[in-house]
Design an enzyme around this catalytic site. Structure first.
Site, mmCIF file in Angstrom:
data_model
loop_
_atom_site.group_PDB
_atom_site.id
_atom_site.type_symbol
_atom_site.label_atom_id
_atom_site.label_comp_id
_atom_site.label_asym_id
_atom_site.label_seq_id
_atom_site.Cartn_x
_atom_site.Cartn_y
_atom_site.Cartn_z
ATOM 1 N N ASP A 122 0.802 -1.235 0.000
ATOM 2 C CA ASP A 122 0.000 0.000 0.000
ATOM 3 C C ASP A 122 0.827 1.273 0.000
ATOM 4 O OD1 ASP A 122 0.803 0.335 2.719
ATOM 5 O OD2 ASP A 122 -0.963 -0.761 3.439
ATOM 6 N N HIS B 53 6.795 -7.584 -1.169
ATOM 7 C CA HIS B 53 5.713 -8.057 -2.043
ATOM 8 C C HIS B 53 5.371 -7.041 -3.137
ATOM 9 C CE1 HIS B 53 4.227 -11.175 1.165
ATOM 10 N NE2 HIS B 53 5.314 -11.549 0.541
HETATM 11 P P1 OAD Z 1 -2.991 -11.101 7.353
HETATM 12 O O1 OAD Z 1 -4.330 -10.591 6.923
HETATM 13 O O2 OAD Z 1 -2.714 -12.542 7.165
HETATM 14 O O3 OAD Z 1 -2.757 -10.794 8.882
HETATM 15 C C1 OAD Z 1 -2.985 -9.516 9.431
HETATM 16 C C2 OAD Z 1 -2.639 -9.585 10.900
HETATM 17 O O4 OAD Z 1 -2.802 -8.282 11.455
HETATM 18 C C3 OAD Z 1 -3.538 -10.514 11.716
HETATM 19 O O5 OAD Z 1 -2.744 -11.405 12.491
HETATM 20 C C4 OAD Z 1 -4.328 -9.562 12.626
HETATM 21 O O6 OAD Z 1 -4.569 -10.128 13.910
HETATM 22 C C5 OAD Z 1 -3.383 -8.390 12.726
HETATM 23 N N1 OAD Z 1 -4.005 -7.084 13.038
HETATM 24 C C6 OAD Z 1 -5.284 -6.671 12.776
HETATM 25 N N2 OAD Z 1 -5.458 -5.403 13.197
HETATM 26 C C7 OAD Z 1 -4.287 -4.994 13.731
HETATM 27 C C8 OAD Z 1 -3.828 -3.789 14.319
HETATM 28 N N3 OAD Z 1 -4.632 -2.717 14.445
HETATM 29 N N4 OAD Z 1 -2.544 -3.724 14.757
HETATM 30 C C9 OAD Z 1 -1.716 -4.796 14.640
HETATM 31 N N5 OAD Z 1 -2.091 -5.964 14.081
HETATM 32 C C10 OAD Z 1 -3.350 -6.068 13.627
HETATM 33 O O7 OAD Z 1 -1.906 -10.192 6.620
HETATM 34 P P2 OAD Z 1 -0.356 -10.452 6.377
HETATM 35 O O8 OAD Z 1 0.258 -11.202 7.511
HETATM 36 O O9 OAD Z 1 0.236 -9.163 5.987
HETATM 37 O O10 OAD Z 1 0.734 -11.642 0.263
HETATM 38 O O11 OAD Z 1 -0.408 -11.392 5.117
HETATM 39 C C11 OAD Z 1 0.796 -11.782 4.519
HETATM 40 C C12 OAD Z 1 0.651 -11.864 3.038
HETATM 41 O O12 OAD Z 1 -0.440 -12.714 2.689
HETATM 42 C C13 OAD Z 1 0.305 -10.559 2.338
HETATM 43 O O13 OAD Z 1 1.419 -9.747 2.100
HETATM 44 C C14 OAD Z 1 -0.292 -11.040 1.077
HETATM 45 C C15 OAD Z 1 -1.241 -12.030 1.695
HETATM 46 O O14 OAD Z 1 -1.968 -12.816 0.947
HETATM 47 C C16 OAD Z 1 0.701 -11.538 -1.071
HETATM 48 O O15 OAD Z 1 -0.180 -10.916 -1.646
HETATM 49 C C17 OAD Z 1 1.828 -12.238 -1.760
#
Ligand code: OAD
Length: 255
Positions: A114, A129
């Site tokens: 983003d 990514h």
């Molecule tokens: P996820 O959607 O898997 O995880 C988001 C995490 O953020 C979760 O564990 C939530 O509990 C946490 N969360 C939610 N609100 C929050 C807040 N206010 N503060 C802190 N944490 C919070 O997203 P990613 O781990 O980024 O890849 O996913 C990894 C990758 O999978 C992405 O980059 C994307 C996706 O599919 C690709 O597109 C290759």
């Protein structure tokens, strides 16, 4: 003096421990995921709003999906670009940019596409990514970074060769750029503190970075309201949103 009103529900001893670890560190690596942008209004991937037209990102963000129906995949990405147009960095992004300025060797590794970290002032960063505003030609490979002013709702074609462009992001089943992967691994492995914010720690290879850092002796700090596969291994956990925790840590780093 850092301007921050501390949330009463935060564990102040842990905030102090985290800030001290960062103050005393020579090298800090920070890994972020979609959760840090949740408070900017961008849905996470695996949260309840992480669907597009009833479909999961994992089914659309793949080379196979693009080969089968590029218009369909572009519709998903054009929607995500539109979604981003009025979004701004939040207090968590800003605090990380501030922490970066206080540490000699700092690397931010973000899984987010983003661009909000850069807009918040982060400089030493690797977007492993890719970036949602980047287009890459499917034929000649030329890359064009768009701005919100020249993003349209039409599928882009290459000015150089006329072929269809694709989003400049890494899809499931694709390799990270070697330079990005090696840079992220080196930063994690050399870190004294590994700060892991807003990621479910489920997607490889990013998820392994924190475990490599831990096995090399880093203090691992996790900021995530929900438990993840990393939580049990982390030295300090904040089960709260990044927008509350990171400014509180930053305020103690600068004290
Ligand atoms: P996820 O959607 O898997 O995880 C988001 C995490 O953020 C979760 O564990 C939530 O509990 C946490 N969360 C939610 N609100 C929050 C807040 N206010 N503060 C802190 N944490 C919070 O997203 P990613 O781990 O980024 O890849 O996913 C990894 C990758 O999978 C992405 O980059 C994307 C996706 O599919 C690709 O597109 C290759």
């Amino acid at each position: 003096m850092y301007n921050c009103v501390m949330d009463d529900t935060l564990n102040k001893d842990d905030i102090e421990r985290a800030a001290r670890a960062i103050r005393e560190a020579d090298r800090v690596c920070c890994l972020t995921g979609a959760g840090i942008s949740a408070e900017s209004g961008i849905p996470t991937f695996r949260g309840k709003d992480g669907f597009w037209a009833g479909r999961r990102a994992e089914d659309l963000a793949t080379p196979r999906a693009f080969a089968a129906d590029p218009e369909d995949v572009w519709a998903f990405y054009l929607w995500r670009r539109q979604l981003l147009a009025d979004k701004v960095p939040n207090a968590g992004h800003t605090a990380l940019a501030d922490i970066e300025r206080s540490v000699d060797h700092f690397t931010l590794v973000t899984q987010n596409v983003d661009g909000l970290h850069r807009r918040a002032g982060s400089e030493r960063m690797i977007e492993i990514h890719g970036n949602l505003l980047l287009d890459r030609c499917t034929a000649c490979g030329v890359e064009v970074m768009r701005t919100f002013d020249d993003v349209s709702d039409e599928i882009p074609y290459c000015d150089a060769c006329g072929a269809m462009m694709r989003p400049g992001v890494v899809w499931f089943g694709e390799m990270l750029k070697p330079k990005d992967l090696y840079g992220a691994q080196a930063a994690a492995e050399a870190s004294d503190v590994m700060l892991v914010v807003g990621t479910s720690s489920l997607v490889q290879p990013a998820a392994s970075l924190s475990f490599w850092a831990k096995s090399n002796g880093a203090t691992v700090i996790e900021v995530n309201p929900d438990a993840t596969p990393l939580t049990a291994a982390a030295d300090i956990c904040f089960p709260h949103g990044a927008g509350a925790v990171l400014p509180a840590i930053a305020s103690r780093v600068f004290d």
